[in-house]
Design an enzyme around this catalytic site. Structure first.
Site, PDB file in Angstrom:
ATOM      1  N   GLY A  25     -11.551  33.247  82.667  1.00  0.00           N
ATOM      2  CA  GLY A  25     -13.102  33.191  83.260  1.00  0.00           C
ATOM      3  C   GLY A  25     -13.915  34.130  83.290  1.00  0.00           C
ATOM      4  N   GLN A  85     -21.100  39.348  84.427  1.00  0.00           N
ATOM      5  CA  GLN A  85     -20.024  40.200  83.958  1.00  0.00           C
ATOM      6  C   GLN A  85     -20.276  40.982  82.761  1.00  0.00           C
ATOM      7  OE1 GLN A  85     -16.707  37.454  85.268  1.00  0.00           O
ATOM      8  NE2 GLN A  85     -15.945  39.349  85.646  1.00  0.00           N
ATOM      9  N   CYS A 142      -9.539  40.486  87.872  1.00  0.00           N
ATOM     10  CA  CYS A 142     -11.031  40.237  87.702  1.00  0.00           C
ATOM     11  C   CYS A 142     -11.431  41.407  86.486  1.00  0.00           C
ATOM     12  CB  CYS A 142     -11.812  40.409  88.933  1.00  0.00           C
ATOM     13  SG  CYS A 142     -13.934  40.280  88.389  1.00  0.00           S
ATOM     14  N   LEU A 143     -11.881  40.695  85.212  1.00  0.00           N
ATOM     15  CA  LEU A 143     -12.290  41.806  84.227  1.00  0.00           C
ATOM     16  C   LEU A 143     -13.126  42.801  84.562  1.00  0.00           C
ATOM     17  CD1 LEU A 143     -12.718  39.047  81.180  1.00  0.00           C
ATOM     18  CD2 LEU A 143     -10.839  40.501  81.743  1.00  0.00           C
ATOM     19  N   HIS A 201     -13.800  31.513  92.087  1.00  0.00           N
ATOM     20  CA  HIS A 201     -13.866  33.206  91.743  1.00  0.00           C
ATOM     21  C   HIS A 201     -15.154  33.284  90.920  1.00  0.00           C
ATOM     22  CE1 HIS A 201     -11.915  36.811  90.299  1.00  0.00           C
ATOM     23  NE2 HIS A 201     -12.903  36.775  89.461  1.00  0.00           N
ATOM     24  N   GLU A 202     -15.258  32.426  89.704  1.00  0.00           N
ATOM     25  CA  GLU A 202     -16.413  32.545  89.222  1.00  0.00           C
ATOM     26  C   GLU A 202     -17.632  32.156  89.859  1.00  0.00           C
ATOM     27  OE1 GLU A 202     -15.778  34.455  86.779  1.00  0.00           O
ATOM     28  OE2 GLU A 202     -13.567  33.856  86.492  1.00  0.00           O
ATOM     29  N   HIS A 239     -18.932  34.951  91.784  1.00  0.00           N
ATOM     30  CA  HIS A 239     -19.811  36.098  90.886  1.00  0.00           C
ATOM     31  C   HIS A 239     -21.085  35.857  90.879  1.00  0.00           C
ATOM     32  CE1 HIS A 239     -16.818  38.843  89.201  1.00  0.00           C
ATOM     33  NE2 HIS A 239     -16.213  37.858  88.874  1.00  0.00           N
TER      34      HIS A 239
HETATM   35 ZN   LIG Z   1     -14.217  38.047  88.357  1.00  0.00          ZN
END
Ligand SMILES: [Zn+2]
Length: 172
Positions: free
Chosen positions: A46, A51, A94-95, A136-137, A140
């Site tokens: 995701g 990001q 998380c990236l 989670h997304e 963000h």
């Molecule tokens: Zn994340």
């Protein structure tokens, strides 16, 4: 089609609220494609637009397993319209917080409303990994990170670690 650099903790953009998308233009379609390219390259399951440094309410996901065909999903202006009382715990990563994983408790099932790239409004129910990932997304898009849902001690520890790493990089 392009892989874009990831925004990494403690970049302050990760703490900002993203703007709604008011029209699905070629720019938004190109953004979604770049987000998918970047997510597959990482690899991740995701990614939110913030990001890659774009403050728009766009999320991409793909929960297909390694040996399955890709199932790219693009969610424009996603929002949770219902969440179950029942919770579940998943190990999240998380990236934007590389190589850090912790268990997070969230509602086990949610209903999510969003627009597709075709401009269609969809509402669907999510459970399991899909429910965790979409929450989670969407976090963000509101400047919230999964580490905010950990104990203060754990959050402070990881925040310090990434602040130090950023300083080292700036110095070196
Ligand atoms: Zn994340």
């Amino acid at each position: 089609m392009a892989i874009r650099p990831l925004v990494i903790l403690p970049d302050p953009r990760l703490r900002e609220k993203s703007e709604p998308v008011d029209a699905i233009t070629d720019d938004i379609r190109a953004l979604a494609q770049d987000m998918l390219d970047t997510m597959y390259d990482a690899p991740g399951i995701g990614l939110a637009a913030v990001q890659i440094g774009v403050m728009k309410r766009v999320v991409v996901m793909d929960l297909a397993k390694k040996d399955e065909e890709r199932q790219p999903l693009v969610l424009i202006n996603p929002r949770i319209t219902w969440a179950s009382e029942e919770t579940s715990v998943y190990e999240e990563g998380c990236l934007s917080i590389p190589d850090y994983y912790e268990e997070v408790e969230r509602p086990a099932r949610v209903r999510v409303a969003y627009q597709t790239l075709e401009g269609e409004t969809v509402e669907r129910e999510a459970d399991g990994l899909f429910a965790t990932c979409v929450q989670h997304e969407i976090d963000h898009l509101d400047g919230v990170l999964f580490i905010d849902r950990l104990s203060r001690l754990k959050r402070e520890r990881v925040t310090k670690k990434f602040a130090k790493a950023a300083k080292r990089e700036a110095a070196g």
